[in-house]
Design an enzyme around this catalytic site. Sequence first.
Site, mmCIF file in Angstrom:
data_model
loop_
_atom_site.group_PDB
_atom_site.id
_atom_site.type_symbol
_atom_site.label_atom_id
_atom_site.label_comp_id
_atom_site.label_asym_id
_atom_site.label_seq_id
_atom_site.Cartn_x
_atom_site.Cartn_y
_atom_site.Cartn_z
ATOM 1 C CE LYS A 93 66.654 66.130 32.169
ATOM 2 N NZ LYS A 93 67.312 65.786 33.420
ATOM 3 C CG HIS B 252 66.511 60.748 37.971
ATOM 4 N ND1 HIS B 252 67.753 60.208 37.779
ATOM 5 C CD2 HIS B 252 65.984 60.935 36.744
ATOM 6 C CE1 HIS B 252 67.969 60.071 36.475
ATOM 7 N NE2 HIS B 252 66.907 60.512 35.824
ATOM 8 C CD GLU C 114 60.369 61.014 36.339
ATOM 9 O OE1 GLU C 114 61.561 61.382 36.443
ATOM 10 O OE2 GLU C 114 59.481 61.451 37.067
HETATM 11 C C1 LIG Z 1 66.776 64.184 33.234
HETATM 12 C C2 LIG Z 1 65.643 63.546 33.937
HETATM 13 C C3 LIG Z 1 65.150 62.292 33.518
HETATM 14 C C4 LIG Z 1 65.810 61.461 32.439
HETATM 15 O O1 LIG Z 1 66.911 60.803 32.965
HETATM 16 P P1 LIG Z 1 67.755 59.757 32.084
HETATM 17 O O2 LIG Z 1 68.881 59.403 32.969
HETATM 18 O O3 LIG Z 1 68.141 60.452 30.831
HETATM 19 O O4 LIG Z 1 66.863 58.590 31.833
HETATM 20 C C5 LIG Z 1 64.055 61.781 34.168
HETATM 21 N N1 LIG Z 1 63.450 62.463 35.171
HETATM 22 C C6 LIG Z 1 63.889 63.652 35.595
HETATM 23 C C7 LIG Z 1 63.170 64.332 36.703
HETATM 24 C C8 LIG Z 1 64.998 64.226 34.997
HETATM 25 O O5 LIG Z 1 65.447 65.407 35.438
#
Ligand SMILES: *Cc1c(COP(=O)(O)O)cnc(C)c1O
Length: 402
Positions: free
Chosen positions: A70, A198, A273
């Site tokens: 993303k 997250h 992630e």
């Molecule tokens: C956006 C997102 C990430 C990346 O998050 P960062 O804060 O940029 O490391 C990881 N996992 C999911 C499910 C996300 O939506």
Amino acid sequence: MAKAAGTCRLPIGEALELDPGQDLFARESIEHLVKRYGSPLFIIDAERVRAQYRRLAAALPNVDLYYALKPLPHASVIRTLRDEGAYFDLATNGEVALVERLGVAADRCIHTHPIKRDGDIRTALDYGVTRFVADNPDELRKFVKYRRRASLLIRVSFRSPEAVCDLSKKFGCAPEAVADLLALAAELGIRIEGLSFHVGSQSAGSAMLVHAVGVCRELMRSAASKGQPLTTLDIGGGFPVDYAQASLPIEEFCAPIRAALASMEPGVRVIAEPGRYIAAPAAIAVSSVMGRALRDGRWWYYLDDGLYGSYSGQMYDHARYPVAALKPAGETFPSVLAGPTCDSIDVINEDLELPKLEVGDLVVGRAMGAYTWASASDFNFFPRATVLALDRGHLMQDGRQP
Ligand SMILES: *Cc1c(COP(=O)(O)O)cnc(C)c1O
């Protein structure tokens, strides 16, 4: 160099653009690239992608890193990480198509969007991705017909008011709801492989992450005691980087997480992630002054890139990028940097001290790899910046955008 939106064709691989040892983000390199490719540019340094990946991997030993596409879904980043042995975190059909085109093995990918259409699930399954995320009963039921081909992680919500972007408001179930979802999955014959969360992007500290690990450890113990062992814990992203404001060094940020993970049951595979941490420091945005005006005692400089372009993260991601003129500062003056569009919201910074700039002078935004180019538009028909991806002096762009 004249160019039209989306039609810029670049010579691939062949040209040695720069001395391989030269820092791509140093002044001479930037001037060379602008002379050759024009402005605005969005320059990705594969060597920095590699360095970020390795540094996070060292700070989180025994955690498998799935790059979340993303923040910067660019082929050069994916190629570089693929060759490093990274895994990938996908959320959309477009992201599936991109990793497929680049020959990433499907078993190195997970699909983490908590809310999917049947066609989204099918697209990922057809590619060979078998692990998905769900956070509610309706989403679980979508997998009944795929139960022989897919397994799931349950996404748990941990609200994080201190993160710049709270990602647990829109997605995730309460920890108290996990037991019921596990019971429903068992009833439906769907395999639950583990838990994910997250805590929010650009976290100030790791306290919430540590807390989440502890809660998940207990939830996993309780599931095991009911005969439903969970074998994966996905600790998400959120790892912070330096912007105009510095963040904790990643080793310091990760130390308490490592300690928390040490108390997980043996045999649990831990994955993360990361998106921002890998992408942000790996790119800069280079723009040039289109015109200037002295208004109320301040120099206003109008750049060929702005809030609707590479600086879109100032709106969507609430980031403040370190931005400065490329030429050495002598005497400085109160200055404003504005984007090119006719919209008054398109102002990058109203409170800077800059040397006096001329038309054509360059301005560089740093730490601009994440949530910037990815969300840029061509509003007012100002084309998005030309992306240059370089690896040790070589252009690695594949001629497509991205
Ligand atoms: C956006 C997102 C990430 C990346 O998050 P960062 O804060 O940029 O490391 C990881 N996992 C999911 C499910 C996300 O939506």
